[in-house]
Design an enzyme around this catalytic site. Structure first.
Site, short mmCIF file in Angstrom:
data_model
loop_
_atom_site.label_atom_id
_atom_site.label_comp_id
_atom_site.label_asym_id
_atom_site.label_seq_id
_atom_site.Cartn_x
_atom_site.Cartn_y
_atom_site.Cartn_z
N HIS A 89 32.87 15.69 9.64
CA HIS A 89 31.51 15.41 10.11
C HIS A 89 31.36 13.92 10.41
O HIS A 89 32.09 13.09 9.84
CB HIS A 89 30.48 15.84 9.05
CG HIS A 89 30.58 15.03 7.79
ND1 HIS A 89 31.52 15.29 6.80
CD2 HIS A 89 29.90 13.95 7.36
CE1 HIS A 89 31.39 14.42 5.83
NE2 HIS A 89 30.43 13.59 6.13
N CYS A 124 22.96 11.71 0.21
CA CYS A 124 22.80 10.33 0.68
C CYS A 124 21.41 9.77 0.43
O CYS A 124 21.27 8.59 0.12
CB CYS A 124 23.24 10.23 2.13
SG CYS A 124 25.04 10.50 2.26
N LYS A 144 28.34 3.50 7.19
CA LYS A 144 28.98 3.67 5.90
C LYS A 144 29.99 4.80 5.95
O LYS A 144 29.93 5.64 6.86
CB LYS A 144 27.91 3.95 4.82
CG LYS A 144 27.14 5.23 5.09
CD LYS A 144 26.01 5.41 4.12
CE LYS A 144 25.27 6.69 4.36
NZ LYS A 144 26.08 7.91 4.12
N HIS A 202 32.52 8.14 9.73
CA HIS A 202 33.86 8.32 9.16
C HIS A 202 34.98 8.27 10.20
O HIS A 202 34.85 8.84 11.28
CB HIS A 202 33.95 9.70 8.49
CG HIS A 202 33.00 9.93 7.38
ND1 HIS A 202 32.88 9.10 6.29
CD2 HIS A 202 32.09 10.94 7.15
CE1 HIS A 202 31.97 9.58 5.46
NE2 HIS A 202 31.46 10.69 5.97
N ASP A 238 26.22 7.77 8.75
CA ASP A 238 27.48 8.20 8.16
C ASP A 238 28.52 8.06 9.29
O ASP A 238 28.28 8.57 10.40
CB ASP A 238 27.34 9.66 7.71
CG ASP A 238 28.19 10.01 6.50
OD1 ASP A 238 28.41 9.15 5.63
OD2 ASP A 238 28.63 11.19 6.42
N ASP A 277 20.90 8.71 7.55
CA ASP A 277 21.80 9.71 8.15
C ASP A 277 21.09 10.83 8.93
O ASP A 277 21.43 12.01 8.77
CB ASP A 277 22.69 10.34 7.06
CG ASP A 277 23.57 9.33 6.35
OD1 ASP A 277 23.50 8.14 6.66
OD2 ASP A 277 24.33 9.74 5.46
#
Ligand code: VGL
Ligand code: ZN
Length: 205
Positions: free
Chosen positions: A81, A151, A106, A48, A46, A8
């Site tokens: 984020h 993470c 992820k 989302h 990351d 990340d």
């Protein structure tokens, strides 16, 4: 064979981003310098959707850092984020991504968070990272990235669990909270994780 795993290292986790890790950008030159010493470099991102359940903005009346229950799991609420396709989700400037052979995304399921690069927080869905590493004959995993106690920590614990000899390169990470990171490191040590500095790799490389 040894893999370097970049966790990340994204705009939102460095100063100026939505969920900035203090001094997070200081790891970038360290990480770049480490890359040539590994058989394989892989990264996580990351990633989302806007409606992700870890965002405080999706829970009216709740604030950032409140803890809720999300589908049966404790969830810290974060600022929005690393939204898919946003500038904040891009790799941080200056990170050399040329030698990154694969990227594992992820946190894509709105109903569950995913701190580890290997599994979601409920350990229901795998990203296939472990199988990918095994397929490349990797037996040692060296982890760098952000944030140290989230993470990076959970990725390391799963790497150990998956049978890899696992190392944290300490100057290749920064935490959100120093005390929490010290606790995470003690936990890692107890599980057999090697905690090293980048010069131990670079001088012996
Ligand atoms: C992370 C909080 C929320 C991390 C990701 O990369 O450590 N922390 N999402
Ligand atoms: Zn996240």
């Amino acid at each position: 064979m040894k893999a370097l795993l970049l966790v990340d290292i994204q705009n939102d986790f460095i100063p100026g981003g939505a969920l900035p890790v203090p001094d997070g950008d200081a790891i970038i030159p360290v990480v770049n310098d480490l890359m040539p010493y590994f058989d394989l470099v892989v990264a996580t991102q990351d990633w989302h959707p806007k409606n992700h359940g870890s965002f405080a903005s999706n829970h009216p009346g709740k604030k950032v850092y409140d803890v809720i229950e999300l589908n049966g799991l404790q969830q810290i609420l974060w600022p929005d984020h690393c939204v898919q396709g946003s500038k904040g989700a891009d790799f941080a400037p200056g990170l050399n991504t040329n030698s990154v052979e694969a990227i594992f995304r992820k946190g894509t399921d709105p109903g569950i968070d995913s701190y580890s690069g290997f599994f979601d927080n409920g350990r229901k869905k795998s990203t296939a990272l472990a199988d990918y590493l095994r397929g490349r004959q990797i037996d040692e995993v060296y982890v760098v990235g952000l944030a140290g106690e989230f993470c990076v920590n959970f990725t390391i614990l799963d790497a150990v669990d998956q049978g890899f000899k696992t190392y944290l390169i300490e100057d290749g990470t920064r935490p959100l909270n120093k005390d929490d990171f010290e606790k995470a490191k003690a936990d890692m040590k107890a599980k057999g994780v090697g905690i090293i500095m980048s010069n131990e790799i670079i001088k012996n490389g």
